[in-house]
Design an enzyme around this catalytic site. Structure first.
Site, PDB file in Angstrom:
ATOM      1  N   LYS A 183     -19.080  -0.921  17.408  1.00  0.00           N
ATOM      2  CA  LYS A 183     -20.023  -2.358  16.798  1.00  0.00           C
ATOM      3  C   LYS A 183     -18.863  -3.505  17.502  1.00  0.00           C
ATOM      4  O   LYS A 183     -18.040  -4.038  17.124  1.00  0.00           O
ATOM      5  CB  LYS A 183     -20.583  -2.230  15.976  1.00  0.00           C
ATOM      6  CG  LYS A 183     -21.665  -3.030  15.955  1.00  0.00           C
ATOM      7  CD  LYS A 183     -22.123  -3.053  13.899  1.00  0.00           C
ATOM      8  CE  LYS A 183     -22.609  -4.526  12.853  1.00  0.00           C
ATOM      9  NZ  LYS A 183     -23.297  -5.150  14.327  1.00  0.00           N
TER      10      LYS A 183
HETATM   11  C1  LIG Z   1     -26.404  -3.349  18.556  1.00  0.00           C
HETATM   12  C2  LIG Z   1     -27.622  -2.971  17.440  1.00  0.00           C
HETATM   13  N1  LIG Z   1     -28.156  -2.148  16.890  1.00  0.00           N
HETATM   14  C3  LIG Z   1     -28.734  -1.442  15.879  1.00  0.00           C
HETATM   15  C4  LIG Z   1     -27.842  -2.138  14.739  1.00  0.00           C
HETATM   16  C5  LIG Z   1     -29.093  -1.622  13.469  1.00  0.00           C
HETATM   17  O1  LIG Z   1     -27.697  -1.851  13.002  1.00  0.00           O
HETATM   18  P1  LIG Z   1     -27.238  -1.165  10.896  1.00  0.00           P
HETATM   19  O2  LIG Z   1     -28.898  -0.803  10.777  1.00  0.00           O
HETATM   20  O3  LIG Z   1     -26.242  -0.081  11.093  1.00  0.00           O
HETATM   21  O4  LIG Z   1     -27.301  -2.568  10.555  1.00  0.00           O
HETATM   22  C6  LIG Z   1     -27.516  -3.268  14.998  1.00  0.00           C
HETATM   23  C7  LIG Z   1     -27.067  -4.401  13.960  1.00  0.00           C
HETATM   24  O5  LIG Z   1     -25.663  -4.696  13.136  1.00  0.00           O
HETATM   25  C8  LIG Z   1     -27.061  -3.658  15.935  1.00  0.00           C
HETATM   26  O6  LIG Z   1     -26.086  -5.122  16.338  1.00  0.00           O
END
Ligand SMILES: Cc1ncc(COP(=O)(O)O)c(C=O)c1O
Length: 308
Positions: free
Chosen positions: A157
């Site tokens: 992230k």
């Molecule tokens: C690009 C991206 N994909 C998927 C997700 C979903 O991830 P999570 O369920 O861990 O929040 C996020 C969430 O922040 C994201 O930024």
């Protein structure tokens, strides 16, 4: 005025005004950092705030940090404890969203990852919906492609890489849609701008594999388990063609922000009947019960903020 009064900064809980970085900071100039997004859900009956899967979120933050050669100051449990303390200091008695940040903070010119000063910060704010229309989103396939693992790893992230998400989201919204669906460079479906994606086809859930340049979503993992254990629905992880979106029976996004959000239209074609489908509706019901601590077997995912 921000809605929050405090932040974690340089190892301590300080007033939000004290949590400042320089315009010369590496993160401001090069986007060299990573972040998390964690929700806390208020349980009215118990008068308790429950933070959802914080250890898993901090584990993923550590993995993102590792890719960027950032050393986190504490382990996952300690980061969780510190976050709980921050929320207690804020005295929140409502749904919240926490944003931990790990970044390069050296005030210098020179793009790299090594030999730089690391910093960690975290804040938490009251939070409701991230996407207004959780019950029925109109999405479009973006003309922007998802960054490849060999460009900037989507499994991290990584702050700078969210410019890719921002291009896709703004294109979608400026063209009158609610959300973007982004393809891999190879043309398969990756995910939304900040959400993982699922389709329902012939009674099975289908979602892109983590090797198709997606974030390893914690909500995605949660939904795969809840679908199996609570609804008896299996999930197949495989590459998905763009046109499969158009013929899906149901579709939805998952994410800490969007939670579980129905997609009712893609590229002006209705999904199923063009309204939230019954499976998405059931998954949303199970998901919201889970995150509010109402299903005992998943209670371990919910970390209480206040001692009772
Ligand atoms: C690009 C991206 N994909 C998927 C997700 C979903 O991830 P999570 O369920 O861990 O929040 C996020 C969430 O922040 C994201 O930024």
């Amino acid at each position: 005025m921000t809605p929050n009064r405090f932040a974690i900064f340089q190892g301590e809980i300080v007033s939000i005004e004290m949590a400042q970085i320089s315009i010369m900071s590496h993160i401001v100039n090069y986007g060299t950092g990573c972040f998390g997004g964690i929700r806390g859900y208020w349980n009215e009956g118990e008068q308790q705030l429950l933070v959802f899967r914080p250890l898993d979120h901090f584990k993923r933050l550590r993995q993102s940090a590792r890719m960027l050669l950032i050393q986190l100051p504490l382990n996952e449990q300690q980061l969780t404890d510190q976050l709980l303390e921050l929320i207690r200091r804020e005295e929140y008695h409502q749904d919240v969203y926490a944003r931990p940040l790990a970044f390069k903070n050296s005030p210098l010119i020179g793009v790299r990852l090594h030999n730089l000063e690391d910093a960690y910060a975290c804040f938490a704010v009251p939070f409701g919906r991230y996407l207004e229309k959780e019950e029925g989103l109109r999405a479009t396939v973006s003309s922007w492609r998802r960054i490849d693992d060999n460009v900037v790893p989507a499994r991290g992230k990584i702050i700078g890489s969210y410019v890719n998400s921002a291009f896709a989201k703004s294109e979608a919204q400026l063209n009158g849609f609610d959300e973007a669906i982004v393809l891999t460079a190879g043309g398969h479906i990756a995910e939304g701008s900040a959400e993982n994606i699922f389709l329902l086809r012939d009674g099975k859930l289908v979602t892109p594999p983590i090797t198709d340049n997606i974030l390893e979503g914690i909500t995605r993992k949660t939904i795969i388990q809840l679908a199996k254990e609570q609804l008896g629905i299996d999930t197949v992880e495989r590459s998905i063609d763009r046109s499969e979106l158009y013929v899906a029976d149901e579709a939805f996004f998952t994410g800490t922000g969007c939670q579980v959000a129905a997609i009712v239209e893609v590229d002006r074609r209705p999904i199923g009947e063009g309204v939230m489908g019954p499976t998405v509706e059931k998954l949303r019901e199970v998901f919201f019960k889970t995150v509010r601590g109402e299903i005992p077997c998943y209670r371990e995912w919910c970390t209480p903020v206040y001692s009772r």
